[in-house]
Motif scaffolding. Structure first.
Motif, short mmCIF file in Angstrom:
data_model
loop_
_atom_site.label_atom_id
_atom_site.label_comp_id
_atom_site.label_asym_id
_atom_site.label_seq_id
_atom_site.Cartn_x
_atom_site.Cartn_y
_atom_site.Cartn_z
N ASP A 12 -38.13 -50.14 56.98
CA ASP A 12 -37.82 -49.52 55.69
C ASP A 12 -37.03 -50.46 54.80
O ASP A 12 -37.18 -50.44 53.58
CB ASP A 12 -37.03 -48.22 55.90
N GLN A 13 -36.18 -51.29 55.41
CA GLN A 13 -35.33 -52.17 54.62
C GLN A 13 -35.39 -53.60 55.15
O GLN A 13 -35.36 -53.82 56.37
CB GLN A 13 -33.88 -51.68 54.63
N SER A 24 -33.51 -57.40 54.01
CA SER A 24 -32.54 -58.01 53.10
C SER A 24 -33.14 -59.22 52.40
O SER A 24 -34.12 -59.80 52.86
CB SER A 24 -31.28 -58.43 53.87
N LYS A 46 -43.04 -56.56 52.07
CA LYS A 46 -41.65 -56.63 51.63
C LYS A 46 -41.43 -57.96 50.92
O LYS A 46 -40.81 -58.89 51.45
CB LYS A 46 -40.71 -56.48 52.82
N ILE A 83 -38.01 -56.04 47.42
CA ILE A 83 -36.63 -56.00 47.91
C ILE A 83 -35.66 -55.85 46.75
O ILE A 83 -34.73 -55.02 46.79
CB ILE A 83 -36.33 -57.28 48.72
N PHE A 101 -35.74 -52.23 45.18
CA PHE A 101 -34.92 -51.24 45.87
C PHE A 101 -33.43 -51.49 45.65
O PHE A 101 -32.63 -50.56 45.57
CB PHE A 101 -35.25 -51.23 47.36
N GLU A 102 -33.07 -52.76 45.55
CA GLU A 102 -31.66 -53.11 45.34
C GLU A 102 -31.16 -52.64 43.97
O GLU A 102 -30.01 -52.20 43.84
CB GLU A 102 -31.50 -54.63 45.47
N ARG A 160 -36.27 -45.21 42.83
CA ARG A 160 -36.32 -45.33 44.29
C ARG A 160 -37.24 -44.27 44.89
O ARG A 160 -38.01 -44.56 45.82
CB ARG A 160 -34.91 -45.23 44.85
#
Length: 325
Positions: A155-156, A158, A235, A240, A243-244, A251
């Protein structure tokens, strides 16, 4: 484009045309000849030759390992397309689409062995260090591809993880190409390492440009389907940063498309791109590309040859920063 680049590109294209020529069975080697025959930028073998030339190296010695890198790069595309379920490469059907998945796997494997066969033509005194560099880089490319696939199920991811993934998947092979040319010309380790770092930074900028082109490129020139990364839930740096920086409504919108099972592809691409536009992410990525580009030029300054001899690499880097395919 300089006359030197044109000359080297002609040599590379002829060498690529001859690779695996006449090998049987055709069912194994025709797909490999097909992907190699689709063209492409031939960037990596060109960098091997240009790097060797920078130190007055013999192009006849540099050409076989340059070909090895090009064959390996194309092998990685065959398997990458299969894992990404991509239908188009360089404006043509991918190998697994034109044949099938089994063909893509086995023909790709054959290309790896052909790459090592070409690499073995390096003079014996240089072979151990060249083999070590190539094999280490090949393993790093595999690591990068695995991270890329792992990220699809997470899901995430960095920003730091993503940049490390593209360093391994893309940048190290560009750095390897430049360092290999320097090794073959038997220059100093300092020069070889500075060129590697030049290529590493250029490679990061190159992949970020590819991320941008996947969303904002012209399908007539890009050679792949626009929005392919969006459809695969890749991703990328764009996703990335989205979403940030997204607000709650954005979102929710992004998550709804990432989790959607049934949808119209063009609708999903348009919706995700709309969020990117609202967040001005094209400019954000362009700024990062410029930072890596300038870092690459700083590394090139450390190479101990006359500046006018390095100009061909400066010009090539500039061209890559503004490419449309």
């Amino acid at each position: 484009m300089s006359e030197k680049i044109s000359c080297y590109e002609a040599q590379i294209n002829e060498a690529v045309r001859r690779v695996l020529e006449g090998e049987q069975p055709a069912t194994l080697f025709e797909p490999a000849r097909y992907i190699l025959g689709l063209g492409g930028k031939r960037l990596r073998p060109l960098l091997v030759l240009l790097s060797a030339d920078l130190f007055d190296g013999d192009p006849a010695i540099a050409l076989p390992p340059a070909l090895a890198i090009e064959v390996f790069h194309n092998f990685s595309l065959v398997h990458d397309d299969l894992m990404d379920r991509a239908a188009i490469r360089r404006g043509h059907p991918t190998v697994h689409e034109k044949w099938n998945a089994n063909v893509a796997v086995l023909s790709g494997d054959a290309m790896v062995f052909e790459a090592y066969k070409q690499l073995a033509r390096v003079p014996l005194r240089l072979l151990p260090v060249v083999m070590e560099l190539f094999s280490t880089t090949a393993m790093e490319v595999c690591k990068g591809q695995q991270y890329d696939m792992d990220f699809e199920g997470r899901d995430q991811v960095s920003e730091e993880e993503y940049l490390e993934m593209i360093r391994l998947k893309t940048a190290v092979l560009i750095g390897c190409s430049l360092k290999m040319g320097a090794i073959l010309a038997e220059t100093s380790a300092e020069n070889a390492n500075a060129l590697y770092d030049f290529g590493m930074n250029m490679g990061l900028a190159f992949q970020l440009r590819d991320d941008l082109l996947d969303v904002y490129g012209d399908p007539r020139t890009f050679g792949k389907r626009i929005g392919g990364d969006i459809l695969c839930n890749k991703k990328t740096y764009l996703l990335i940063k989205a979403f940030e920086n997204a607000n709650p409504a954005q979102r929710i919108e992004l998550n709804s498309w990432l989790n959607a099972v049934e949808y119209q592809p063009e609708e999903k691409i348009a919706a995700v791109k709309k969020v990117y536009d609202e967040l001005n992410l094209k400019t954000v990525v362009e700024e990062l590309i410029q930072r890596y580009y300038h870092a690459s030029l700083e590394c090139l300054l450390l190479v101990q040859v006359a500046d006018d001899r390095k100009q061909v690499l400066v010009d090539l880097a500039e061209r890559l920063m503004h490419r449309e395919k």
